[in-house]
Scaffold this motif. Structure first.
Motif, short mmCIF file in Angstrom:
data_model
loop_
_atom_site.label_atom_id
_atom_site.label_comp_id
_atom_site.label_asym_id
_atom_site.label_seq_id
_atom_site.Cartn_x
_atom_site.Cartn_y
_atom_site.Cartn_z
N ARG A 129 1.14 -1.57 0.00
CA ARG A 129 -0.14 0.53 0.30
C ARG A 129 1.32 1.28 -0.43
N ARG A 130 0.77 1.96 -0.73
CA ARG A 130 1.08 3.40 -0.52
C ARG A 130 1.33 4.46 0.14
N ASN A 131 2.01 4.87 1.14
CA ASN A 131 1.85 5.83 1.99
C ASN A 131 2.05 4.84 3.67
N HIS A 132 2.00 3.72 3.23
CA HIS A 132 1.26 2.22 4.63
C HIS A 132 2.51 1.52 4.64
N PHE A 133 3.64 1.85 4.71
CA PHE A 133 5.25 1.08 4.69
C PHE A 133 4.36 0.17 5.63
N GLY A 134 4.92 -1.22 4.68
CA GLY A 134 4.74 -2.62 6.06
C GLY A 134 3.45 -3.18 5.50
N GLU A 135 2.57 -2.66 5.12
CA GLU A 135 1.45 -2.99 5.55
C GLU A 135 1.21 -3.21 3.50
N TYR A 136 -0.21 -3.99 2.59
CA TYR A 136 -0.29 -4.53 1.67
C TYR A 136 -1.70 -5.24 1.41
N ARG A 137 -1.95 -5.24 0.19
CA ARG A 137 -3.24 -5.62 -0.57
C ARG A 137 -3.39 -7.02 -0.95
N PHE A 138 -4.38 -7.14 -1.14
CA PHE A 138 -4.32 -8.68 -0.97
C PHE A 138 -5.47 -8.69 -2.37
N TYR A 139 -4.92 -9.81 -3.81
CA TYR A 139 -5.57 -9.76 -4.85
C TYR A 139 -6.18 -10.99 -4.84
N LEU A 140 -7.22 -11.56 -4.38
CA LEU A 140 -8.25 -12.67 -4.87
C LEU A 140 -8.95 -12.98 -6.23
N ASP A 141 -8.09 -13.94 -6.77
CA ASP A 141 -9.52 -14.60 -8.00
C ASP A 141 -10.05 -15.98 -7.44
N PHE A 142 -11.22 -15.97 -7.58
CA PHE A 142 -12.00 -17.03 -6.90
C PHE A 142 -12.48 -17.95 -7.82
N ASP A 143 -13.24 -18.73 -8.10
CA ASP A 143 -14.26 -19.75 -8.70
C ASP A 143 -15.87 -18.89 -8.37
N GLY A 144 -16.40 -19.04 -8.89
CA GLY A 144 -18.21 -18.45 -8.91
C GLY A 144 -18.86 -17.20 -9.27
N HIS A 145 -19.96 -16.87 -9.25
CA HIS A 145 -20.59 -15.73 -9.40
C HIS A 145 -20.78 -14.59 -8.04
N VAL A 146 -20.84 -13.66 -8.22
CA VAL A 146 -21.57 -13.06 -7.07
C VAL A 146 -23.33 -13.69 -6.76
N ALA A 147 -23.67 -13.57 -8.05
CA ALA A 147 -24.90 -13.95 -8.01
C ALA A 147 -25.44 -15.14 -7.74
N GLU A 148 -24.63 -15.94 -7.35
CA GLU A 148 -24.50 -16.99 -6.41
C GLU A 148 -24.43 -16.82 -4.66
N GLU A 149 -25.71 -17.33 -4.17
CA GLU A 149 -25.65 -17.27 -2.83
C GLU A 149 -23.94 -17.52 -1.82
N ARG A 150 -23.69 -18.42 -1.93
CA ARG A 150 -22.07 -18.97 -1.77
C ARG A 150 -20.74 -17.33 -1.42
N VAL A 151 -20.81 -16.70 -2.94
CA VAL A 151 -20.23 -16.28 -3.57
C VAL A 151 -20.46 -14.77 -2.32
N GLY A 152 -21.82 -14.03 -3.01
CA GLY A 152 -22.46 -13.50 -1.92
C GLY A 152 -22.30 -12.98 -0.22
N ASP A 153 -22.43 -14.73 0.24
CA ASP A 153 -21.89 -14.25 1.77
C ASP A 153 -20.56 -14.38 2.22
N ALA A 154 -19.78 -14.95 0.65
CA ALA A 154 -18.15 -14.63 1.30
C ALA A 154 -17.20 -13.58 1.31
N LEU A 155 -18.45 -12.77 0.87
CA LEU A 155 -17.80 -11.24 0.06
C LEU A 155 -18.35 -10.60 1.53
N ALA A 156 -19.62 -10.93 1.43
CA ALA A 156 -20.20 -10.18 2.89
C ALA A 156 -19.67 -10.20 3.91
#
Length: 310
Positions: free
Chosen positions: A233-260
């Protein structure tokens, strides 16, 4: 006709990927392709409403993640991926008309391209000096202008510059590929297909176990994680953003529940899109994590709250 801003100049693999996206049904088989000098500039054109889409590389199987794309997705107005395209990376080596391998004393290209043809260069042009260019297309321009003798380029480049091919189908790794994203401004998402991918970035607290807890939210819901990358993260030394790719679509209940759940656990979550996988591989929900399972459990909880304890 839709407009696609892409990381140029003309004659790059990103142009080839943009051409691939035009063949998808959502674009009607045609689009106006507009090159931009950087990835932020291409995405900036999309954000400013100067383009309908932006085409950018996100990862290469040999060189890894494209940090400029990751950083650009994290800052500024949100954009979302609506499609992906995986392009086999096979290079052409272009020279001026009439030139032979014996005439090549310098060969230019983008550093990622040079890294992917080192064995070929050592075997075929061992005496040539390697020169770094800002892009494979810029290397082709340098050859046309007499600055270099050869350029390692995308195959599409030969249609843009007055050069000839010294070699084609060049690659040290036969299965080298680059994945590209087609980005759009937030709006209606592609419909789920049963073979979808969802992308997000998340920032978690700098405490032991926080990333593990984040990932467990996916595992508990039977969601397959296909990629994870970190960027500082810029201007936050030692902190990081994590980028995740995973199976499924936000319209699915399991994915929406995970995102929540990710939203509750994280300091920041940015949704980067749900879109069909380029390879068409299925992403079915396992038993107990299907939409019907979520609907049934929701009905049961609603009954409990209304005094039905059966």
């Amino acid at each position: 006709m839709p407009t696609i801003a892409y990381f140029g100049p003309r004659g790059t693999f990103t142009e080839q990927a943009a051409l691939g996206f035009t063949e998808q049904a959502a674009l009607g088989g045609d689009a106006d392709l507009v090159p931009h000098t950087t990835i932020p500039a291409a995405v900036g054109a999309l954000r400013a409403g100067e383009a309908d889409f932006a085409c950018v590389p996100v990862e290469n199987s040999v060189e890894g993640a494209v940090s400029a794309t990751m950083d650009t997705l994290a800052a500024g107005e949100p954009v979302v991926a609506v499609a992906e395209h995986v392009l086999p990376i096979r290079f052409s080596v272009l020279v001026r008309p009439g030139a032979t391998a014996a005439d090549v004393r310098s060969v230019a290209s983008h550093p990622h391209a040079l890294a992917q043809v080192q064995r070929w260069l050592a075997a075929t042009l061992p005496a040539a000096t390697q020169v770094v260019s800002s892009s494979t297309a810029a290397a082709a321009v340098g050859v046309a202008d007499g600055e270099h003798d050869a350029a390692v380029t995308a195959p599409v480049a030969i249609g843009h510059y007055p050069l000839q091919a010294l070699a084609t189908d060049v690659a040290d790794e036969a299965d080298a590929r680059t994945r590209f994203l087609l980005l759009a401004r937030p709006g209606a998402l592609p419909e789920p297909t049963g073979a979808d991918r969802t992308s997000v970035l998340a920032v978690v607290a700098h405490r032991p176990g926080e990333l593990s807890a984040l990932l467990s939210e996916l595992a508990l819901r039977g969601i397959n994680l296909s990629r994870i990358e970190s960027r500082p993260r810029r201007n936050h030394f030692g902190e990081y953003r994590f980028y995740l790719d995973f199976d499924g679509h936000v319209a699915e209940e399991r994915v929406g529940d995970a995102l929540a759940a990710l939203h509750r656990r994280s300091q920041l979550v940015r949704f980067l899109g749900s879109y069909p996988k380029a390879d068409g591989s299925g992403s079915p929900a396992p038993e107990a994590n299907r939409d019907a399972d979520y609907h049934e459990s929701a009905r049961w909880i609603a009954g409990l709250r209304e005094g039905e304890h059966a």
